[in-house]
Design a protein around this motif. Sequence first.
Motif, short mmCIF file in Angstrom:
data_model
loop_
_atom_site.label_atom_id
_atom_site.label_comp_id
_atom_site.label_asym_id
_atom_site.label_seq_id
_atom_site.Cartn_x
_atom_site.Cartn_y
_atom_site.Cartn_z
N GLN A 1 0.86 -1.18 0.00
CA GLN A 1 0.00 0.00 0.00
C GLN A 1 0.90 1.23 0.00
OE1 GLN A 1 -3.65 -2.05 2.59
NE2 GLN A 1 -2.40 -0.48 3.52
N GLY B 1 1.08 5.35 -0.90
CA GLY B 1 0.30 6.54 -1.21
C GLY B 1 0.51 7.61 -0.16
N GLU C 1 -3.43 10.84 2.96
CA GLU C 1 -4.87 10.96 2.76
C GLU C 1 -5.47 9.72 2.10
OE1 GLU C 1 -2.88 14.82 2.95
OE2 GLU C 1 -2.64 13.14 1.56
N THR C 2 -4.63 8.76 1.72
CA THR C 2 -5.11 7.57 1.02
C THR C 2 -5.35 6.43 2.00
OG1 THR C 2 -3.83 8.21 -0.92
CG2 THR C 2 -4.64 5.95 -0.86
N THR C 3 -6.48 5.74 1.85
CA THR C 3 -6.79 4.57 2.67
C THR C 3 -7.14 3.39 1.77
OG1 THR C 3 -9.12 5.17 2.86
CG2 THR C 3 -7.64 5.99 4.58
N TRP C 4 -6.98 2.19 2.31
CA TRP C 4 -7.27 0.97 1.58
C TRP C 4 -8.23 0.10 2.40
CZ3 TRP C 4 -2.76 3.50 1.69
CH2 TRP C 4 -2.09 3.76 0.47
N MET D 1 -9.25 1.52 -3.11
CA MET D 1 -8.31 2.59 -2.76
C MET D 1 -9.07 3.90 -2.75
SD MET D 1 -4.90 3.86 -4.86
CE MET D 1 -4.41 2.16 -5.18
N THR D 2 -9.05 4.61 -1.61
CA THR D 2 -9.79 5.85 -1.46
C THR D 2 -8.85 7.00 -1.16
OG1 THR D 2 -11.69 4.62 -0.58
CG2 THR D 2 -11.67 7.01 -0.20
N ASN D 3 -8.94 8.07 -1.93
CA ASN D 3 -8.14 9.25 -1.69
C ASN D 3 -9.05 10.47 -1.57
OD1 ASN D 3 -6.61 11.76 -2.92
ND2 ASN D 3 -5.04 10.40 -2.12
#
Length: 225
Positions: A200, A202, A205-208, A223-225
């Motif tokens: 992972q 990024g 601010e990026t979450t998985w 993947m959320t940014n």
Amino acid sequence: MKQHHIALSSLWMAITLPASAALFPNGDFETPGGASWTEASGGGTYTFDYPTTGGKEGGFGIINHSPTTGGFGIWVGNNETPLTLSSLGLEAGKSYNFTMDMKRLSGSNIGGFKLDFTNGGAAAGSTNDIRIDLIGDGSTWETYTYPITIPAGADGFKVVPLWGIDSSVGYDNIGFDPTPIIQDPIINPGFSDGSLGWSQVGSAETTWSYPTTGGNPDNYGVMTN
């Protein structure tokens, strides 16, 4: 927030090389005068030379580009006639390493490479220009390798070495490795084991996340940014 579903985010490749690579017609420039290589240029100042000594082994070819003149300068191999996959022992849909030895003679850039694919002699796509970093300072003969996948719709290609921008570059031993690149299996490709096998990478601010339902089918990665 936008959600981006992960299809593939990492790939490890194990490369197996044979004892020797195959050369394209006059890929070693041992036939004098650049035989088999059609010169093409436009929009800038380019010259092409063919010394008989001083290459990695024997003769070699040179593309000279006068600084700041722009344009393009290339060779097209096999006198612009497409090489067929069957004649080279290659297969569409598989990946191979294409190689050429290069040496920077002046300027700061090394040359590049591309394949223009054909089907029945008609255009069938291109790799477009591929330019990779200098090996060392570029002042010695080094082998540059271009891993390329041949598209399923192709039955041949034209070989196109590219100029070094604002530079004079020597070329030798232009060819390919006839052994397909062997790709190791991707670990956990369907995310059935969550993040196992996936790095992972990024910003903060990026979450998985790894839902167990709703994928194609079942598990998938988000993947959320």
